[in-house]
Every structure is written in C-alpha cells, then in structure tokens.
Design a protein around this motif. Structure first.
Motif, mmCIF file in Angstrom:
data_model
loop_
_atom_site.group_PDB
_atom_site.id
_atom_site.type_symbol
_atom_site.label_atom_id
_atom_site.label_comp_id
_atom_site.label_asym_id
_atom_site.label_seq_id
_atom_site.Cartn_x
_atom_site.Cartn_y
_atom_site.Cartn_z
ATOM 1 N N ILE A 1 -21.537 -24.203 -2.564
ATOM 2 C CA ILE A 1 -20.583 -23.932 -1.485
ATOM 3 C C ILE A 1 -21.239 -24.172 -0.124
ATOM 4 O O ILE A 1 -20.646 -24.776 0.768
ATOM 5 N N GLY A 2 -22.470 -23.703 0.034
ATOM 6 C CA GLY A 2 -23.205 -23.902 1.281
ATOM 7 C C GLY A 2 -23.406 -25.366 1.621
ATOM 8 O O GLY A 2 -23.265 -25.775 2.781
ATOM 9 N N ALA B 1 -14.219 -14.436 -4.840
ATOM 10 C CA ALA B 1 -14.441 -13.001 -5.046
ATOM 11 C C ALA B 1 -15.913 -12.657 -4.838
ATOM 12 O O ALA B 1 -16.243 -11.636 -4.222
ATOM 13 N N ILE B 2 -16.800 -13.510 -5.327
ATOM 14 C CA ILE B 2 -18.243 -13.295 -5.132
ATOM 15 C C ILE B 2 -18.574 -13.326 -3.644
ATOM 16 O O ILE B 2 -19.267 -12.441 -3.131
ATOM 17 N N ILE B 3 -18.083 -14.332 -2.943
ATOM 18 C CA ILE B 3 -18.356 -14.447 -1.507
ATOM 19 C C ILE B 3 -17.801 -13.243 -0.750
ATOM 20 O O ILE B 3 -18.452 -12.699 0.143
ATOM 21 N N ALA B 4 -16.615 -12.794 -1.106
ATOM 22 C CA ALA B 4 -16.019 -11.625 -0.448
ATOM 23 C C ALA B 4 -16.875 -10.383 -0.664
ATOM 24 O O ALA B 4 -17.098 -9.608 0.275
ATOM 25 N N LEU B 5 -17.379 -10.179 -1.865
ATOM 26 C CA LEU B 5 -18.198 -8.990 -2.127
ATOM 27 C C LEU B 5 -19.536 -9.045 -1.402
ATOM 28 O O LEU B 5 -20.058 -8.015 -0.991
ATOM 29 N N ALA C 1 -28.704 -23.336 3.201
ATOM 30 C CA ALA C 1 -29.492 -22.120 2.981
ATOM 31 C C ALA C 1 -28.619 -20.908 2.665
ATOM 32 O O ALA C 1 -29.083 -19.778 2.734
ATOM 33 N N LEU C 2 -27.358 -21.117 2.304
ATOM 34 C CA LEU C 2 -26.466 -19.998 2.014
ATOM 35 C C LEU C 2 -26.982 -19.210 0.817
ATOM 36 O O LEU C 2 -27.290 -19.775 -0.218
ATOM 37 N N ILE D 1 -13.616 -23.204 0.924
ATOM 38 C CA ILE D 1 -14.298 -24.254 0.156
ATOM 39 C C ILE D 1 -14.313 -23.886 -1.330
ATOM 40 O O ILE D 1 -14.029 -24.719 -2.186
ATOM 41 N N ALA D 2 -14.632 -22.647 -1.642
ATOM 42 C CA ALA D 2 -14.698 -22.203 -3.041
ATOM 43 C C ALA D 2 -13.345 -22.310 -3.732
ATOM 44 O O ALA D 2 -13.269 -22.627 -4.921
ATOM 45 N N GLN D 3 -12.268 -22.059 -3.006
ATOM 46 C CA GLN D 3 -10.924 -22.118 -3.589
ATOM 47 C C GLN D 3 -10.495 -23.540 -3.923
ATOM 48 O O GLN D 3 -9.521 -23.725 -4.637
ATOM 49 N N LYS D 4 -11.228 -24.528 -3.450
ATOM 50 C CA LYS D 4 -10.883 -25.917 -3.729
ATOM 51 C C LYS D 4 -11.566 -26.449 -4.990
ATOM 52 O O LYS D 4 -11.410 -27.611 -5.329
ATOM 53 N N SER D 5 -12.299 -25.600 -5.693
ATOM 54 C CA SER D 5 -12.957 -26.008 -6.932
ATOM 55 C C SER D 5 -11.915 -26.391 -7.977
ATOM 56 O O SER D 5 -10.866 -25.762 -8.099
#
Length: 173
Positions: free
Chosen positions: A125-126, A22-26, A133-134, A7-11
C-alpha cells in the motif's frame, strides 16, 4: 490514512480489499500494535449503531471504544468474511480476525495473519501511495494526533494505547 485506505480498497483480491482498510484503520485511527492486531479474534469486537468496541488482550489488556471509521471498516470486513467461501475456510466467530493468504495466487487463507503478512500488506500500500516506509509504527504515531484532533484527552489516549505514563505518548510522536 484515508489515502492508504482508498488504495487498499482498490485491491482485486476477494478479501484484501476489505481486510487491509480494517488493518490500516486499527493502526492509523486506534494506534494498535502489530502484536495486538495479530491476536484479535472476532469475539473481541462488538458493534452497534455505528459504534464499536474492541477488547485488546495481553499484558496491557483493555477495552477501547473505536472510532466510527474503524467500526465501519471492521463491520464491512466481518460481513465479507461471513460470506466468504473457500475449501480451506469456514466462518468461525471466535476465530482470529485477520487472515493471512498464501500461494501463487494469494487466495488460500491461513488461520492468522503474521507480522510478515502485515509488513507486506503495508509495504504494498505504501509503495502505491509513494511512501515505501509505511509501517505500523508510522500509523500508530498518526493515531495519537488523530485521537487528539477528535477530542480525546491525554489520559484517554494513554488508556486507549495501554500506556502507563504520559511521557510515553511523546515517544510515539
């Protein structure tokens, strides 16, 4: 976590499409805390042959070996940041890793992302994923299960998270 990254990559934003994964991965693969992520600088990240490490500063300072997923997303983010052109931004390898953005169009970079910036990015993203609630703690809890799944032992996870007692792992599950 893969869904959130997708989802984030579709921004459409010129940086967020690589910054947010990258934030989500960390958070989701490495279990970083928000304060640790905010303090990261590019000089804390080393990557070679698809593997990376990250120096985490602070009271629980440590060096962690990154998963291939996190290494990939940070490397991609760095490549985009090196080529990013904006009057208020110049690449600096020692600068804060995660930039925030302000303004009506959200295109003006600021030196460092804030807690609010992280919260807003995860909320956005959530919402798109159907999980309003992400937050970083939800992803941190997932990271424990993920690291266990890929074969890390409880003492390795404790070191990775900067924990002193094994019972603290259970506090995150």
């Amino acid at each position: 976590v893969d869904l959130f990254i997708d989802i984030a990559q579709k921004s459409a934003h010129p940086i967020k499409y690589v910054r947010d994964p990258a934030i989500i991965a960390l958070f989701g693969f490495e279990g970083l805390k928000a304060t640790e992520l905010i303090a990261l600088r590019w000089s804390d990240f080393l990557a070679e042959n698809g593997w990376g490490s990250l120096r985490i500063s602070g009271q629980r300072g440590r060096v962690i070996q990154l998963t291939r997923e996190s290494t990939h997303h940070l490397t991609t983010y760095r490549e985009v940041m090196v080529g990013f052109r904006h009057p208020n931004f110049a690449w600096d390898g020692g600068a804060y890793m995660f930039k925030g953005f302000k303004g009506r169009d959200g295109l003006t970079p600021i030196a460092q992302i804030s807690r609010h910036g992280i919260k807003f990015a995860l909320y956005e993203i959530g919402e798109k994923a159907g999980l309003p609630a992400l937050n970083s703690e939800v992803l941190r809890q997932y990271a424990i299960a993920y690291l266990t799944k890929i074969g890390r032992t409880p003492p390795e996870i404790m070191q990775h998270f900067g924990l002193r007692r094994i019972a603290k792992i259970m506090a995150h599950v």
